[in-house]
Write a protein that holds these residues in place. Structure first.
Motif, PDB file in Angstrom:
ATOM      1  N   THR A 251       0.823  -1.224   0.000  1.00 35.02           N
ATOM      2  CA  THR A 251       0.000   0.000   0.000  1.00 35.02           C
ATOM      3  C   THR A 251       0.848   1.262   0.000  1.00 35.02           C
ATOM      4  O   THR A 251       0.388   2.326   0.409  1.00 35.02           O
ATOM      5  CB  THR A 251      -0.921  -0.006   1.229  1.00 35.02           C
ATOM      6  OG1 THR A 251      -0.112  -0.022   2.417  1.00 35.02           O
ATOM      7  CG2 THR A 251      -1.842  -1.205   1.223  1.00 35.02           C
ATOM      8  N   VAL A 252       2.118   1.155  -0.435  1.00 34.39           N
ATOM      9  CA  VAL A 252       3.056   2.263  -0.299  1.00 34.39           C
ATOM     10  C   VAL A 252       2.540   3.552  -0.946  1.00 34.39           C
ATOM     11  O   VAL A 252       2.689   4.646  -0.381  1.00 34.39           O
ATOM     12  CB  VAL A 252       4.444   1.861  -0.868  1.00 34.39           C
ATOM     13  CG1 VAL A 252       4.351   1.516  -2.332  1.00 34.39           C
ATOM     14  CG2 VAL A 252       5.455   2.969  -0.644  1.00 34.39           C
ATOM     15  N   GLN A 253       1.936   3.439  -2.086  1.00 38.35           N
ATOM     16  CA  GLN A 253       1.467   4.641  -2.781  1.00 38.35           C
ATOM     17  C   GLN A 253       0.395   5.368  -1.974  1.00 38.35           C
ATOM     18  O   GLN A 253       0.340   6.597  -1.955  1.00 38.35           O
ATOM     19  CB  GLN A 253       0.910   4.260  -4.169  1.00 38.35           C
ATOM     20  CG  GLN A 253       1.926   3.627  -5.112  1.00 38.35           C
ATOM     21  CD  GLN A 253       3.017   4.609  -5.514  1.00 38.35           C
ATOM     22  OE1 GLN A 253       2.842   5.824  -5.428  1.00 38.35           O
ATOM     23  NE2 GLN A 253       4.168   4.085  -5.929  1.00 38.35           N
ATOM     24  N   THR A 254      -0.487   4.598  -1.331  1.00 34.56           N
ATOM     25  CA  THR A 254      -1.608   5.188  -0.595  1.00 34.56           C
ATOM     26  C   THR A 254      -1.189   5.686   0.771  1.00 34.56           C
ATOM     27  O   THR A 254      -1.564   6.791   1.206  1.00 34.56           O
ATOM     28  CB  THR A 254      -2.734   4.142  -0.437  1.00 34.56           C
ATOM     29  OG1 THR A 254      -3.044   3.589  -1.711  1.00 34.56           O
ATOM     30  CG2 THR A 254      -3.977   4.773   0.183  1.00 34.56           C
ATOM     31  N   ILE A 255      -0.411   4.881   1.440  1.00 31.03           N
ATOM     32  CA  ILE A 255      -0.149   5.159   2.861  1.00 31.03           C
ATOM     33  C   ILE A 255       1.003   6.139   3.064  1.00 31.03           C
ATOM     34  O   ILE A 255       1.169   6.686   4.161  1.00 31.03           O
ATOM     35  CB  ILE A 255       0.114   3.824   3.600  1.00 31.03           C
ATOM     36  CG1 ILE A 255      -0.280   3.947   5.076  1.00 31.03           C
ATOM     37  CG2 ILE A 255       1.584   3.397   3.466  1.00 31.03           C
ATOM     38  CD1 ILE A 255      -0.341   2.620   5.789  1.00 31.03           C
ATOM     39  N   GLU A 256       1.820   6.380   2.037  1.00 29.72           N
ATOM     40  CA  GLU A 256       2.993   7.259   2.191  1.00 29.72           C
ATOM     41  C   GLU A 256       2.605   8.648   2.672  1.00 29.72           C
ATOM     42  O   GLU A 256       3.266   9.239   3.536  1.00 29.72           O
ATOM     43  CB  GLU A 256       3.732   7.341   0.850  1.00 29.72           C
ATOM     44  CG  GLU A 256       5.083   8.048   0.930  1.00 29.72           C
ATOM     45  CD  GLU A 256       4.988   9.540   0.664  1.00 29.72           C
ATOM     46  OE1 GLU A 256       5.834  10.297   1.195  1.00 29.72           O
ATOM     47  OE2 GLU A 256       4.061   9.940  -0.060  1.00 29.72           O
ATOM     48  N   THR A 257       1.516   9.186   2.148  1.00 35.57           N
ATOM     49  CA  THR A 257       1.062  10.521   2.544  1.00 35.57           C
ATOM     50  C   THR A 257       0.717  10.560   4.022  1.00 35.57           C
ATOM     51  O   THR A 257       1.043  11.518   4.731  1.00 35.57           O
ATOM     52  CB  THR A 257      -0.164  10.932   1.703  1.00 35.57           C
ATOM     53  OG1 THR A 257       0.132  10.743   0.326  1.00 35.57           O
ATOM     54  CG2 THR A 257      -0.531  12.385   1.957  1.00 35.57           C
ATOM     55  N   CYS A 258       0.014   9.528   4.480  1.00 33.40           N
ATOM     56  CA  CYS A 258      -0.384   9.455   5.904  1.00 33.40           C
ATOM     57  C   CYS A 258       0.846   9.371   6.804  1.00 33.40           C
ATOM     58  O   CYS A 258       0.898  10.009   7.864  1.00 33.40           O
ATOM     59  CB  CYS A 258      -1.290   8.253   6.131  1.00 33.40           C
ATOM     60  SG  CYS A 258      -2.657   8.167   4.977  1.00 33.40           S
TER      61      CYS A 258
END
Length: 1313
Positions: A251-258
């Motif tokens: 989920t790196v693309q999604t969770i990086e921002t968080c």
């Protein structure tokens, strides 16, 4: 649409199940049950209510589960038919049911209901949906026990939820986060190592769909994932860590921002309250970076900000983190983020010590994992290798050595150079680490050749460097070098042949200084063995007070050779007590130091002695450790008879050409010569080990070789070891005698010397043997063939010294008729007039070499007689003095070259010094002769000064010369070469420490304090300086400044400490000298005035150095009557001050002198500043443990303005250009310029360092006039002796008188001035 088979899912393996297509679910309009609202149950299933038993409920629910399992999304009729049942199953009765099996079956039904009714869920209430999903989540806890009978149903539940993505319906709920948090927590808590890959995959699918299809990840949900990465949790549940790791990767693309938002709030905004994980941010960053650096794309710039924090602890935490990130094996962070890398490197210079320490520790991993970054690290490690903190310097060494041990190519020469520097660190811990590190590298790459010859060559300097450390004063350094030699350079654990091969080729490859250090090491060990043997011999004598005193002296001497002398003395006394009580221990120790002890026996003895002194109940035994130090130093772990035989075999192979010399990197000739030198050294320390016919046969072969050095070494080995040859090895004796005779008659001078001494040492009929050499040699002396004279003169001299009773009388006629009259007083050949003051040995004419040997013969003859009954010594001293006065040209026929004159001056000065070592001759040496001898240390030739100073030092340090000769070193303050002054200062320090130590160690020395106490050198120094030929104008500032420098050169070393009120003692001694008259010329008012002026300058220097000098001194100094006549106190009182106030001020602050016109062109005028006396401060820890010279009283214009030492050595040995009266016409411009430059026409040449003004003016004048000779400037100039000295030794000096009468018409220009 999803289709399912009718088979019971519980009857098939998990891995055989068919994949399904999932569909997102939506909230429908109000659903109504079919018919009249009654609940329709599948065929065969009775109504399920709370009236029936749990077993019955379970039984009926199983049938319901089977029905729902077999339904698919296309069964519209069945969906409507069983809608009521679906709503009923979500009632409180089922969701709150206490029975575990009931809850599981209901959860499976609900999961299938969500699948069947997708995308329209049959439940409309948000609260109900929340209850349902929380209920299902709770049931997932059953996945924990894989051995449970119900595990397959739990797996089915998980599989169904994952495939259908049932939890995605919760996105529409306001408090869906609570459900997701509970779900994530449940899954992370239940996963364990008994789960197969499919279980993990379904968990992953379930969680990743929630993250990737949602609007974002809340902090609480993120915490449930990240908490599994914290080390404490990671260690508790490795599977949960792996699951979190895989989830983040997916989920790196999604969770990086968080993740970026979380770190931003904690790191930048400082909001630690946003999460319970705030205190673990750096651990999390490390783990996230290891999982996928993409997770931290936005976080890294925040770390750069944190690196510049004002909080040291915070910087430390960030540095620790980044050290792990940059140092990780496959990390590319340094190349991808250069700004962060450069910012991190800046922390190597952080003000906070722990931060610098952490950076240095990181460097080790970085060098190993990222060799490409070594260049960036080198400069920063260089600075840290000089860090004020000991721990940091220590860790720099550890860092470099660890990397080097892994792979030598990881460390460049610069990095190894930092370790090399630290072997001289001021702190023992740092020195030890550096030395041991280099030793380990040497053993790995040079001894074991683990990385080939190229790597071995790269660090070939290590062996030399480690042995050089043996020159350090610290006993700890010496002991460590011995340990390194025994364990790493020549490991004693090797078998004898390998060990000796290692030693043989090591010795061949060492540089000169390393060889000397190794020889010194063996010598020290041998000396310590002798001390222990003498101690054991005392134990055999009856107990007495004298015996106890002698024992105490031996124990003190032994303790000096062990670390921490204070403790060592106590422990040695205790050891001595144990020896006196334990006879078996004494026997073991005697065996250990026996000349016949083998290496294997030595190991057994050490083990036995150690066992006897071991106390099992004591965890640490400092007494035993100290005894081990002693045993390690005295045990023969390398050399015994077997070892010498092995060395001789290696030597034979080199001679025969069958050795591995070339493979070991040495030529056969070098191997042979070094091998013989090694055996020669060992013959001093282990003579008994040589006593075998095989060894002596090999040495006889060496005597026949053409190499002179090889033959010389072989003779010396015979001399040292051959005491039993005459009685036990007759065949060797009969072969050896003619060879020795031949070498004494026609060998080289060194061979002749050794041959004569060898005959004297090992043969009983030595008188006959020596006579057979003496008689033919004495008859064949011919001064017309000087090249054939040198060896006979050497042999005759040594024979007369060794057997004076037999040969002293015959020698007298040879000396009178041939040596003096025919050889020394005649110049047969004309020397080379190349103007050089020194030439190489091979360029010296045979006649001069013969004259030098003739002078040595005179000395050896006198040393053999040891009496002056025939007054031969007086005549010899007059001859030697005449040679010094005539500057080496005794006949004054101007035939001899400058370089040959230098050789003869050196020989004459050395001869007087040698005679002074014999008490009967010391008494007859006059003050004038002593002064002439001392002035050789200011000779115009650099090599003469150098060699004479070395000879002087060696004789003084062995306590062979009287104390007055120590005063000669004061004249070294005038030496123009910085290195010579530094060497003289080191000699002074060494001599003074040796004398002080001798007085401490020898109680009887108190009776001879006048001849031993270093402070008693001051009267001799004052007298010597008062008679300095340069001291002609006692009231002139420049000359007084020279006197002050010479006095300070000695006094600075003497007054380092005020031991026993020594400063006051010095003051009183100088004051007492002022109340005497000069014994050399008591009626000469000018001579006495010069003496008193020197005294006043000395008092001035002492007073400026010490405030304690004005204290009362109870001890009355004793003045030497040979130099000072004590006057009656009633009739003579000298209270005059010879230094004016103005002169004192000038001596203290310097004299601003107007510069000559030529010297001031384009130069800024400067006034010398005042140099105040400062106390010596402690140098920083980073300095090496070597001494430096400092002079608190030196003025600004007192520094040497000559070129550096290498230049001065090259230039000063060219002849001074002399401008004579009859050359005034062609040299008029040059003379005029010299006069204009303000150089006074001195009546005599000035010795020592010139003034700056004179140097600048002379150089400028000669340059403009074109009078500069090719090859550089002239020498420093030696001062010729005065007329009174000439008269006293009855030598005609007409040429010198003529020079003195022409003083005003000629000048000596010294280009060094």
């Amino acid at each position: 649409m999803l289709k399912r088979g009718a088979r019971d899912v519980f009857q098939r393996p998990v891995e055989d199940r068919v994949d399904r297509t999932s569909t997102s679910m939506e909230f429908p309009q109000q659903q109504k049950p079919a018919g009249d609202g009654k609940i329709v149950y599948p065929p065969g299933v009775k109504e399920i209510t709370d009236k029936i038993s749990n077993d019955e409920v379970v039984k009926r629910l199983k049938m319901v589960v089977k029905t729902y399992m077999d339904m698919d999304q296309d069964s519209e009729e069945e969906k409507q038919q069983y809608l009521g049942l679906a709503l009923h199953l979500a009632s409180e009765f089922f969701l709150r049911n206490p029975n575990k099996d009931v809850r599981l079956l209901v959860a499976c039904c609900l999961a299938d209901i969500f699948r069947i009714y997708a995308p329209e869920a049959p439940y409309t209430s948000h609260d109900k949906l929340k209850d349902i999903f929380l209920f299902i989540t709770r049931q997932l806890k059953g996945l924990e026990d894989t051995k449970s009978p119900q595990f397959n149903r739990y797996f089915y539940l998980l599989e169904n939820l994952a495939w259908v993505k049932s939890y995605n319906i919760c996105f529409e709920l306001e408090d869906c986060n609570e459900i997701f948090i509970q779900l994530f927590k449940t899954l992370f808590s239940v996963i364990n190592n008994s789960h197969n890959q499919k279980v993990q995959m379904h968990m992953m699918d379930l969680m990743s769909s929630i993250i990737m299809e949602g609007d974002g990840v809340t902090q609480e949900l993120l915490d449930t994932i990240l908490i599994n990465l914290i080390p404490a949790h990671k260690n508790l549940n490795k599977q949960a860590y792996d699951l979190a790791k895989t989830l983040l990767k997916r989920t790196v693309q999604t969770i990086e921002t968080c993740i970026a938002n979380f770190f931003n709030q904690v790191l930048v905004m400082g909001k630690s309250s946003v999460s319970d994980l705030s205190e673990h941010v750096f651990d999390l960053i490390q783990e996230l970076f290891a999982i996928d650096p993409m997770l931290l794309t936005s976080v890294m710039p925040q770390l750069e900000f944190k690196l510049k924090s004002n909080d040291g602890e915070e910087r430390l935490a960030v540095v620790r983190l980044l050290a792990k990130l940059f140092g990780a094996k496959d990390s590319e962070l340094a190349s991808q983020n250069r700004p962060l890398w450069q910012c991190f490197l800046g922390r190597f210079n952080d003000i906070h010590v722990p931060v610098r320490l952490e950076c240095v520790k990181f460097a080790s991993h970085c060098l190993m994992n990222h060799p490409d970054l070594a260049k960036d690290l080198t400069e920063y490690l260089k600075v840290r290798s000089h860090d004020p903190e000991e721990a940091i310097r220590h860790d720099v060494i550890v860092t470099i050595i660890n990397a080097g041990k892994k792979d030598l190519n990881l460390v460049n020469d610069q990095l190894l150079g930092f370790v090399r520097e630290r072997t001289l660190d001021k702190r023992w811990r740092v020195r030890k680490e550096a030395m041991m590190g280099l030793a380990q590298l040497y053993k790995k790459y040079c001894l074991h050749h683990e990385a080939g010859k190229e790597s071995a060559q790269k660090i070939s300097w290590i062996k030399d460097k480690l042995l050089h450390i043996y020159y350090q004063n610290s006993i700890d350094d010496k002991l460590l070098v011995e340990k390194i030699f025994a364990q790493y350079m020549v490991p004693h654990s090797l078998d004898t042949e390998e060990k000796m091969k290692c030693l043989y080729y090591l010795y061949s490859c060492l540089d000169t200084n390393a060889v000397k250090a190794l020889n010194e090491m063996w010598k020290c060990q041998n000396m310590l063995r002798s001390l222990v043997k003498e101690l054991l011999d005392l134990h055999k004598l009856p107990v007495s007070e004298a015996n106890n005193t002698a024992m105490l002296g031996k124990l003190m001497s032994i303790a000096k050779n062990l670390p921490d002398a204070g403790k060592a003395q106590d422990f040695m006394k205790k050891f001595n007590q144990v020896l006196s009580e334990d006879e078996k221990l004494r026997i073991q120790l005697e065996m250990l130091i026996s000349p016949t002890c083998s290496c294997k026996q030595a190991e057994i003895c050490v083990r036995e002695i150690t066992r006897k002194l071991t106390f099992p109940k004591q965890p640490s035994n400092p007494f035993l450790e100290m005894v081990k130090f002693l045993l390690e130093r005295i045990a023969p772990v390398h050399i015994d008879s077997e070892a010498i035989s092995a060395l001789v075999k290696l030597l034979n192979k080199s001679i025969e050409g069958t050795a591995d010399d070339e493979e070991e990197g040495v030529t056969p000739d070098t191997a042979i010569r070094s091998g013989l030198e090694l055996l020669k050294v060992l013959s001093f320390t282990h003579p008994t080990a040589f006593h075998s016919a095989e060894t002596y046969e090999s040495l006889l072969q060496c005597l026949k070789m053409e190499d002179d050095k090889v033959a010389e070494a072989a003779i010396q080995i015979f001399r040292n070891t051959g005491q039993k040859i005459e009685t036990e090895l007759q065949q060797i004796r009969s072969t050896l005698i003619p060879i020795l005779h031949q070498k004494a008659k026609r060998g080289t001078p060194h061979q002749a010397k050794q041959a004569v001494h060898c005959i004297h040492a090992i043969f009983n009929n030595k008188e006959v043997q020596l006579a057979q050499i003496f008689e033919p040699l004495s008859r064949s002396l011919n001064a017309d063939v000087p090249e054939q004279l040198i060896t006979p003169l050497v042999s005759l001299g040594h024979i007369s010294m060794l057997a004076p009773d037999q040969f002293a009388s015959p020698m007298k006629s040879i000396v009178a008729n041939f040596i003096v009259k025919d050889l020394l007083m005649n110049d047969r050949s004309v020397g080379n007039k190349n103007g050089k003051l020194w030439s190489a040995d091979e360029e010296v004419s045979p006649e001069v070499l013969a004259k030098v040997q003739a002078i040595k013969l005179l000395v050896r003859w006198l040393l053999g007689m040891k009496n002056n009954q025939s007054k031969s010594a007086n005549s010899t001293l007059r001859l030697l003095s005449a040679m010094l006065v005539s500057e080496g040209d005794l006949t004054e026929q101007k035939k001899i070259s400058k370089s040959d004159m230098s050789r003869l001056r050196l020989a004459a000065g050395s001869a007087i010094m040698k005679l002074a070592q014999e008490p009967c001759y010391h008494e007859i040496i006059t003050p004038e002769q002593f002064q002439l001898c001392g002035l050789v240390i200011n000779d115009e030739c650099y090599q003469v000064r150098q060699i004479f100073a070395q000879k002087l030092h060696l004789a003084l340090v062995k306590l062979l010369l009287p104390l007055e000769y120590l005063a000669v070193f004061a004249l070294c303050a005038k030496d123009p070469v910085k290195e010579r002054r530094a060497h003289a200062r080191q000699c002074l320090l060494k001599n003074i420490s040796v004398r002080r130590e001798y007085i401490k160690q020898n109680p009887l020395a108190q009776e001879k304090l006048v001849s031993l106490l270093p402070e008693y050198v001051v009267p001799f120094m004052i007298h010597l300086l008062a008679h300095d030929p340069d001291f002609t104008k006692p009231h002139e500032y420049e000359q007084l400044k020279d006197i002050k420098e010479c006095l300070w050169f000695m006094l600075e070393v003497l007054m380092t400490k005020n031991e026993n009120n020594s400063h006051a003692f010095l003051r009183k001694m100088v004051e007492n000298i002022k109340q005497t008259k000069d014994a050399q010329c008591p009626e000469d008012a000018k001579a006495n005035e010069k003496l008193y002026i020197v005294c006043d300058v000395a008092l001035f220097v002492i007073a400026n150095k010490s405030t304690a000098c004005h204290l009362d001194c109870q001890k009355e100094p004793v003045l030497p009557s040979k130099f000072f006549l004590v006057q009656d106190k009633q009739e003579f009182k000298n209270d005059k001050e010879y230094l004016t106030g103005e002169m004192r001020q000038m001596l203290l602050t310097g004299k601003p002198k107007p510069a000559p016109v030529l010297a001031t062109v384009n130069k800024t005028l400067t006034v010398p500043g005042r140099r105040i006396i400062q106390k010596t401060t402690t140098a920083p820890d980073t300095t090496s443990n070597t001494s430096t010279n400092s002079s608190p009283l030196v003025t600004a214009n007192n520094k040497n303005s000559s070129t550096d030492s290498s230049e001065s050595r090259a230039q000063e040995n060219n002849e001074n250009p002399v401008i004579k009266k009859d050359e005034t016409k062609k040299d008029e411009p040059s003379q005029k310029l010299v006069a204009d430059a303000g150089i006074e026409a001195s009546p005599v040449r000035r010795r020592g360092r010139p003034t700056k003004a004179a140097a600048a003016a002379a150089a400028a004048a000669l340059k403009e006039a074109g009078a500069l000779p090719a090859g550089g400037g002239g020498g420093k100039g030696r001062k010729r002796a005065s007329d009174t000295t000439t008269d006293s030794i009855n030598v005609k000096m007409s040429k010198q008188s003529q020079q003195q009468s022409d003083e005003g018409t000629k000048r000596q220009i010294d280009l060094q001035r």
